[in-house]
Design an enzyme around this catalytic site. Structure first.
Site, PDB file in Angstrom:
ATOM      1  N   TYR A  47       0.846  -1.187   0.000  1.00  0.00           N
ATOM      2  CA  TYR A  47       0.000   0.000   0.000  1.00  0.00           C
ATOM      3  C   TYR A  47       0.884   1.241   0.000  1.00  0.00           C
ATOM      4  O   TYR A  47       1.453   1.617   1.015  1.00  0.00           O
ATOM      5  CB  TYR A  47      -0.933   0.017   1.211  1.00  0.00           C
ATOM      6  CG  TYR A  47      -1.898  -1.141   1.271  1.00  0.00           C
ATOM      7  CD1 TYR A  47      -2.173  -1.918   0.158  1.00  0.00           C
ATOM      8  CD2 TYR A  47      -2.547  -1.470   2.464  1.00  0.00           C
ATOM      9  CE1 TYR A  47      -3.055  -2.987   0.226  1.00  0.00           C
ATOM     10  CE2 TYR A  47      -3.451  -2.530   2.535  1.00  0.00           C
ATOM     11  CZ  TYR A  47      -3.686  -3.286   1.412  1.00  0.00           C
ATOM     12  OH  TYR A  47      -4.563  -4.341   1.485  1.00  0.00           O
ATOM     13  N   PRO A 194     -16.006  -5.655   1.856  1.00  0.00           N
ATOM     14  CA  PRO A 194     -17.347  -6.139   2.208  1.00  0.00           C
ATOM     15  C   PRO A 194     -18.458  -5.261   1.642  1.00  0.00           C
ATOM     16  O   PRO A 194     -19.628  -5.658   1.667  1.00  0.00           O
ATOM     17  CB  PRO A 194     -17.339  -6.101   3.742  1.00  0.00           C
ATOM     18  CG  PRO A 194     -16.380  -4.998   4.071  1.00  0.00           C
ATOM     19  CD  PRO A 194     -15.291  -5.111   3.034  1.00  0.00           C
ATOM     20  N   GLY A 196     -18.367  -4.258  -1.545  1.00  0.00           N
ATOM     21  CA  GLY A 196     -18.282  -4.355  -2.994  1.00  0.00           C
ATOM     22  C   GLY A 196     -17.511  -3.219  -3.624  1.00  0.00           C
ATOM     23  O   GLY A 196     -17.974  -2.619  -4.597  1.00  0.00           O
TER      24      GLY A 196
END
Length: 329
Positions: A47, A194, A196
């Site tokens: 990241y 979670p 989408g």
């Protein structure tokens, strides 16, 4: 009054975390100490790359470190603009040392293999992670996007505490084999994306606000030919949320929470108001009938488009060579 967040046992090796975590991938800034009850923080060396760990390291100063469960990952190498998946022992060790330095800590609570290196037997990778546990540099081992057979082979070398996978109303491909395998072996489940990839928060209009370098611009489900179809899913979820007096994102997140006490979703956000809204999902109660209704909106054949680009680095292509074939370099 702040919403109280409960705690769950993640896996069967002793790790306890907040019932909902915080995915830190998309952060451009970290908002100081953890908010009430949310203590499970998820990052990775890729990241940034590297900058997210440095950011978290600064945020964990002043006695904060002792109040959180910190998870980070290794396995996606980014060198000279080239991305490569690596699970060889030398990389495992070097990546761990790098994360410890950037986070400015002595031990990582949960260390995941971010993606599976299909060139290296999983036994070899886990063997090196086991050494890091014995040396006190990591406490628990996790896998991300690993197949059921890979999980079994890894768990035979050293107990796997958690498997991180994409799980939401419209990403349910792990339910057939992977999740039952985790439960059979006593492995905790950490659900990333979670919501989408933000779809259940904003619906189709999400795409309008994405920058040109946002990965989601390239995801199959967000392409015009699929988005026009998929918007119906959001509309149905949103209509049910209105009936229940919550937001669409809270309803979608509540669905994940209702999958079991061994599941910890880690929605990511950069906005405090969204963070608070996500915490509110813990108060949304769903009946078995409502769970069935929600799942009918986003059944496998109702969603158009794959969840990733060409199935890049998902559990579907995470098989590794047999251990007997390994020759250390």
């Amino acid at each position: 009054m702040a919403q109280r967040v409960g705690r769950i046992k993640l896996g069967s090796q002793g790790l306890e975390v907040s019932a909902q975590g915080l995915g830190c991938m998309g952060m451009s800034a970290f908002y100081g100490p953890p908010k009430p009850g949310v203590t499970f923080l998820d990052t990775s060396d890729i990241y940034g790359p590297f900058t997210n760990e440095t950011l978290l390291g600064k945020a964990l100063k002043g006695g904060v470190r002792e109040k959180v469960e910190l998870a980070t990952k290794f396995g996606i190498s980014h060198t000279d603009g080239k991305m490569e998946i690596r699970g060889d022992p030398a990389h495992v060790r070097a990546a761990c040392e790098g994360s410890l330095k950037r986070l400015d800590i002595d031990c990582i609570d949960l260390y995941y293999q971010h993606r599976i290196d299909t060139r290296v037997p999983i036994e070899v990778t886990i063997g090196e992670l086991k050494k890091l546990v014995e040396e006190g540099k990591i406490k628990y081992i996790g896998l991300s996007e690993a197949s059921a057979s890979t999980i079994r082979r890894a768990h035979a070398v050293h107990p796997i505490t958690a498997v991180q996978l994409e799980w939401s109303l419209w990403s349910r491909d792990a339910e057939e084999e992977i999740i039952p395998t985790c439960r059979e072996l006593g492995i905790g489940i950490v659900a990333y994306s979670p919501l989408g990839n933000g779809f259940f928060s904003s619906g189709p209009k999400l795409v309008e606000d994405l920058s040109t370098n946002d990965l989601r611009m390239f995801l199959p489900r967000f392409q015009p030919e699929n988005l026009e179809h998929n918007k119906t899913i959001f509309e149905r979820v949103n209509e049910m949320a209105t009936r229940k007096g919550c937001t669409s994102s809270q309803l979608a997140l509540a669905w994940v929470h209702h999958q079991g006490k061994d599941v910890c979703p880690i929605p990511g956000t950069t906005k405090i108001e969204n963070f608070k809204q996500n915490i509110g999902a813990l108060s949304v109660k769903l009946t078995p009938e409502e769970m069935v209704e929600l799942e009918s909106f986003a059944s496998e054949d109702a969603v158009k488009g794959e969840r990733s680009i060409n199935d890049f680095a998902t559990w579907k292509n995470s098989e590794t060579p047999p251990f007997s074939s390994w020759k250390a370099v």
